[in-house]
Write an enzyme that holds these catalytic residues in place. Structure first.
Site, PDB file in Angstrom:
ATOM      1  CG  ASN A 162      -0.453  -0.237   2.520  1.00 27.54           C
ATOM      2  OD1 ASN A 162       0.519  -0.965   2.673  1.00 27.54           O
ATOM      3  ND2 ASN A 162      -1.053   0.355   3.526  1.00 27.54           N
TER       4      ASN A 162
ATOM      5  CD  GLU B 164      -1.415   4.787   4.523  1.00 27.93           C
ATOM      6  OE1 GLU B 164      -0.944   5.656   5.292  1.00 27.93           O
ATOM      7  OE2 GLU B 164      -2.113   3.832   4.915  1.00 27.93           O
TER       8      GLU B 164
ATOM      9  CB  CYS C 106      -5.352  -1.271  -1.504  1.00 21.24           C
ATOM     10  SG  CYS C 106      -6.656  -0.518  -0.538  1.00 21.24           S
TER      11      CYS C 106
ATOM     12  CD  GLU D 157      -5.254  -5.986  -0.932  1.00 16.62           C
ATOM     13  OE1 GLU D 157      -4.803  -4.811  -0.908  1.00 16.62           O
ATOM     14  OE2 GLU D 157      -5.820  -6.500   0.036  1.00 16.62           O
TER      15      GLU D 157
ATOM     16  CB  CYS E  99     -10.791  -2.752   0.922  1.00  9.54           C
ATOM     17  SG  CYS E  99     -10.220  -1.988  -0.606  1.00  9.54           S
TER      18      CYS E  99
ATOM     19  CB  CYS F 253      -8.784  -4.533  -3.311  1.00  8.81           C
ATOM     20  SG  CYS F 253      -7.596  -3.223  -2.940  1.00  8.81           S
TER      21      CYS F 253
HETATM   22  N1  THU Z   1      -5.267  -1.403   2.621  1.00 14.66           N
HETATM   23  C1  THU Z   1      -4.767  -2.254   1.687  1.00 14.66           C
HETATM   24  O1  THU Z   1      -3.622  -2.088   1.229  1.00 14.66           O
HETATM   25  N2  THU Z   1      -5.540  -3.277   1.279  1.00 14.66           N
HETATM   26  C2  THU Z   1      -6.806  -3.509   1.717  1.00 14.66           C
HETATM   27  O2  THU Z   1      -7.491  -4.357   1.165  1.00 14.66           O
HETATM   28  C3  THU Z   1      -7.315  -2.778   2.870  1.00 14.66           C
HETATM   29  C4  THU Z   1      -6.606  -1.533   3.200  1.00 14.66           C
HETATM   30  C5  THU Z   1      -4.467  -0.251   3.033  1.00 14.66           C
HETATM   31  C6  THU Z   1      -5.008   1.079   2.581  1.00 14.66           C
HETATM   32  C7  THU Z   1      -4.441   2.009   3.607  1.00 14.66           C
HETATM   33  O3  THU Z   1      -3.130   2.373   3.181  1.00 14.66           O
HETATM   34  C8  THU Z   1      -4.325   1.153   4.861  1.00 14.66           C
HETATM   35  O4  THU Z   1      -4.401  -0.197   4.438  1.00 14.66           O
HETATM   36  C9  THU Z   1      -5.427   1.410   5.896  1.00 14.66           C
HETATM   37  O5  THU Z   1      -6.680   1.334   5.325  1.00 14.66           O
END
Ligand code: THU
Length: 160
Positions: A62, A64, A73, A75, A112, A115
């Protein structure tokens, strides 16, 4: 009116050691990728590794952003990169591991909704299910034999 029931089946392995060797290897790649997460805001690190039918392993984490919704994210970082680099390859397996910097994450962390929608696009495009394994930092590993089990009754191109 009639009722429509939608059922999904998932599998649970008590630990990573219980999964097949190839999955352990793929999950270790996801864990390695997790260390490259850029997550200063959530402190929640996610790593993903994909096994393609050309033998390549593509990983992602991920990423940010100070403008929160601009981040992505793990994925989607991984699957978009796989699609960009190897557009003809099929994704066979996907491993996901998540670890919070604030507390121990010992339960499987599922992808999520956004994704799931993105992975669904590739599963439909390649006409082959993508096996998905997900876990926290430690503990059990969940397996879904296809993305469709994680996102039943999804919106896709046939609805356009
Ligand atoms: N995140 C992911 O990388 N994958 C997911 O399926 C759920 C959330 C990340 C996004 C963000 O950077 C952090 O987790 C908190 O939500």
């Amino acid at each position: 009116m009639k009722e429509v029931k939608i059922e999904s089946t998932l599998f649970v392995f008590e630990s990573l050691k219980e999964t097949p060797e190839a999955i352990q290897k793929l999950m270790h790649k996801a864990i390695e990728a997790r260390d490259n997460a850029y997550a200063p805001y959530s402190r929640f690190h996610v790593g993903t590794a994909l096994l393609l039918d050309n033998g390549e392993i593509i990983s992602g984490s991920n990423q940010e952003n100070a403008s929160y919704p601009s981040g992505l994210c793990a994925e989607r970082t991984a699957i978009f990169y796989a699609g960009a680099k190897y557009p003809k390859a099929k994704v066979l397996k996907m491993a996901i591991s998540a670890a919070s910097q604030n507390q121990k994450t010992d339960k499987p962390i599922p992808p999520c909704g956004a994704c799931r929608q993105s992975i669904a696009e590739y599963e439909i495009k390649q006409e082959k299910p993508i096996e998905i394994y997900f876990m926290g930092e430690t503990g059990s590993v969940m397996k879904s034999s296809s993305l469709a089990n994680l996102l039943p009754f999804s919106f896709d191109a046939s609805n356009l």
